[in-house]
Design a protein around this motif. Structure first.
Motif, short mmCIF file in Angstrom:
data_model
loop_
_atom_site.label_atom_id
_atom_site.label_comp_id
_atom_site.label_asym_id
_atom_site.label_seq_id
_atom_site.Cartn_x
_atom_site.Cartn_y
_atom_site.Cartn_z
N ASP A 62 0.82 -1.21 0.00
CA ASP A 62 0.00 0.00 0.00
C ASP A 62 0.86 1.26 0.00
O ASP A 62 2.07 1.22 0.25
CB ASP A 62 -0.94 0.00 1.20
CG ASP A 62 -0.20 0.03 2.54
OD1 ASP A 62 0.42 1.04 2.86
OD2 ASP A 62 -0.25 -1.00 3.25
N GLY A 63 0.21 2.38 -0.28
CA GLY A 63 0.93 3.64 -0.42
C GLY A 63 1.60 4.11 0.86
O GLY A 63 2.65 4.76 0.81
N LEU A 64 1.02 3.78 2.03
CA LEU A 64 1.64 4.18 3.29
C LEU A 64 2.97 3.46 3.50
O LEU A 64 3.94 4.06 3.96
CB LEU A 64 0.69 3.89 4.46
CG LEU A 64 -0.61 4.70 4.48
CD1 LEU A 64 -1.48 4.26 5.66
CD2 LEU A 64 -0.33 6.19 4.54
N THR A 65 3.01 2.19 3.13
CA THR A 65 4.25 1.43 3.26
C THR A 65 5.32 1.97 2.31
O THR A 65 6.48 2.13 2.69
CB THR A 65 4.01 -0.06 2.99
OG1 THR A 65 3.01 -0.54 3.88
CG2 THR A 65 5.28 -0.87 3.18
N VAL A 66 4.91 2.27 1.08
CA VAL A 66 5.84 2.86 0.12
C VAL A 66 6.37 4.19 0.65
O VAL A 66 7.57 4.49 0.56
CB VAL A 66 5.18 3.07 -1.25
CG1 VAL A 66 6.16 3.73 -2.22
CG2 VAL A 66 4.69 1.74 -1.82
N THR A 67 5.50 4.97 1.24
CA THR A 67 5.91 6.27 1.80
C THR A 67 6.98 6.08 2.86
O THR A 67 7.98 6.81 2.89
CB THR A 67 4.69 6.99 2.41
OG1 THR A 67 3.72 7.25 1.39
CG2 THR A 67 5.11 8.31 3.04
N ARG A 68 6.79 5.12 3.74
CA ARG A 68 7.79 4.86 4.79
C ARG A 68 9.13 4.47 4.20
O ARG A 68 10.18 4.90 4.68
CB ARG A 68 7.28 3.77 5.74
CG ARG A 68 6.17 4.23 6.67
CD ARG A 68 5.96 3.25 7.80
NE ARG A 68 5.45 1.97 7.31
CZ ARG A 68 4.16 1.68 7.18
NH1 ARG A 68 3.24 2.60 7.46
NH2 ARG A 68 3.77 0.51 6.74
N HIS A 69 9.10 3.65 3.14
CA HIS A 69 10.35 3.22 2.51
C HIS A 69 11.08 4.38 1.83
O HIS A 69 12.32 4.39 1.78
CB HIS A 69 10.06 2.14 1.46
CG HIS A 69 9.86 0.76 2.04
ND1 HIS A 69 10.85 0.08 2.70
CD2 HIS A 69 8.77 -0.05 2.06
CE1 HIS A 69 10.40 -1.10 3.09
NE2 HIS A 69 9.13 -1.20 2.72
N PRO A 91 -0.94 8.85 9.57
CA PRO A 91 0.26 8.05 9.30
C PRO A 91 1.04 8.55 8.08
O PRO A 91 2.27 8.55 8.10
CB PRO A 91 -0.31 6.64 9.05
CG PRO A 91 -1.60 6.62 9.77
CD PRO A 91 -2.15 8.01 9.62
N ALA A 92 0.34 8.97 7.03
CA ALA A 92 1.03 9.44 5.83
C ALA A 92 1.89 10.66 6.14
O ALA A 92 3.07 10.73 5.75
CB ALA A 92 0.02 9.77 4.73
N LEU A 93 1.33 11.63 6.84
CA LEU A 93 2.07 12.84 7.18
C LEU A 93 3.17 12.54 8.19
O LEU A 93 4.28 13.08 8.10
CB LEU A 93 1.12 13.91 7.72
CG LEU A 93 0.04 14.38 6.74
CD1 LEU A 93 -0.89 15.39 7.41
CD2 LEU A 93 0.65 14.98 5.48
N ARG A 94 2.88 11.68 9.16
CA ARG A 94 3.88 11.31 10.16
C ARG A 94 5.06 10.60 9.53
O ARG A 94 6.22 10.78 9.94
CB ARG A 94 3.24 10.42 11.22
CG ARG A 94 4.18 10.02 12.37
CD ARG A 94 3.57 8.93 13.23
NE ARG A 94 3.35 7.71 12.47
CZ ARG A 94 2.21 7.03 12.44
NH1 ARG A 94 1.17 7.48 13.11
NH2 ARG A 94 2.10 5.92 11.73
#
Length: 212
Positions: A62-69, A91-94
């Motif tokens: 998902d996009g949140l996981t990609v964002t973290r990476h 979570p996305a902003l954090r």
């Protein structure tokens, strides 16, 4: 300089729409597209685009996981999704997203968000900005006075920006065109010394200049 963009969404029609909007801009180049999160992450690491537009719900990752990476790397993330649920926004902003847009936000805000991310700034959909501001408690540092006083019309526009309304909605409310609203918004940004609509919204909330 040209802003290199990666688009990741599992719906071909959405990717096509985003690509058409962005490639119409002289300073934006769509360098790759992905239909799932794993492919998006691979392409981001391989091509190092300036900005990645990521959907939240994608197959495989998902996009949140990609964002973290991607956090802390050369590619800045703007989440573009249908869903404005708190469980996605915070979570996305954090985790390092430079922007969070709803797909219904329109072409102008999409382009503005890409440019803001490239410049190291952030842009969040107006309705989400309002919700975030409502959650802010306690005193905030005093903001400097505007470089130049806002006109009565600019104060009206700023109040509606603070309420989370789009240019089209503000135009309908004030009986002016969306293009005229855009001109007012640009003037307000200059006078307040802010980079985008989020800065206007924060000023409006700090000063109590928010339309009902």
């Amino acid at each position: 300089m040209t802003i290199r963009v990666l688009i990741a969404d599992d719906q071909p029609m959405v990717r096509d729409g985003l690509r058409r909007i962005l490639t119409a801009e002289p300073d934006v180049d769509v360098v790759a597209e992905a239909a799932d999160g794993v492919e998006a992450l691979r392409l981001a690491r391989e091509l190092a685009p300036d900005v990645a537009l990521l959907d939240i719900r994608m197959p495989r990752m998902d996009g949140l996981t990609v964002t973290r990476h991607l956090a802390g790397g050369p590619t800045r993330v703007v989440v573009v999704t249908t869903f404005d649920l708190d469980e996605y926004v915070y979570p996305a902003l954090r985790d390092g997203a430079s922007g969070f847009l709803l797909k219904r936000s329109g072409p102008a805000l999409l382009v503005e968000a890409v440019r803001a991310a490239y410049a190291g700034d952030s842009l969040i959909s107006p309705s989400i900005t309002v919700r975030l501001l409502k959650h802010v408690t306690g005193p905030r540092p005093a903001r400097p006075a505007p470089v130049e006083a806002l006109t009565e019309r600019e104060l009206e526009v700023a109040a509606h920006v603070g309420a989370g309304r789009t240019n089209a909605e503000i135009g309908a409310e004030l009986f002016i065109s969306a293009g005229t609203v855009k001109t007012h918004v640009a003037a307000i940004q200059r006078k307040l010394g802010v980079r985008n609509r989020v800065g206007i919204a924060v000023w409006a909330w700090d000063t109590g200049t928010v339309a009902p």
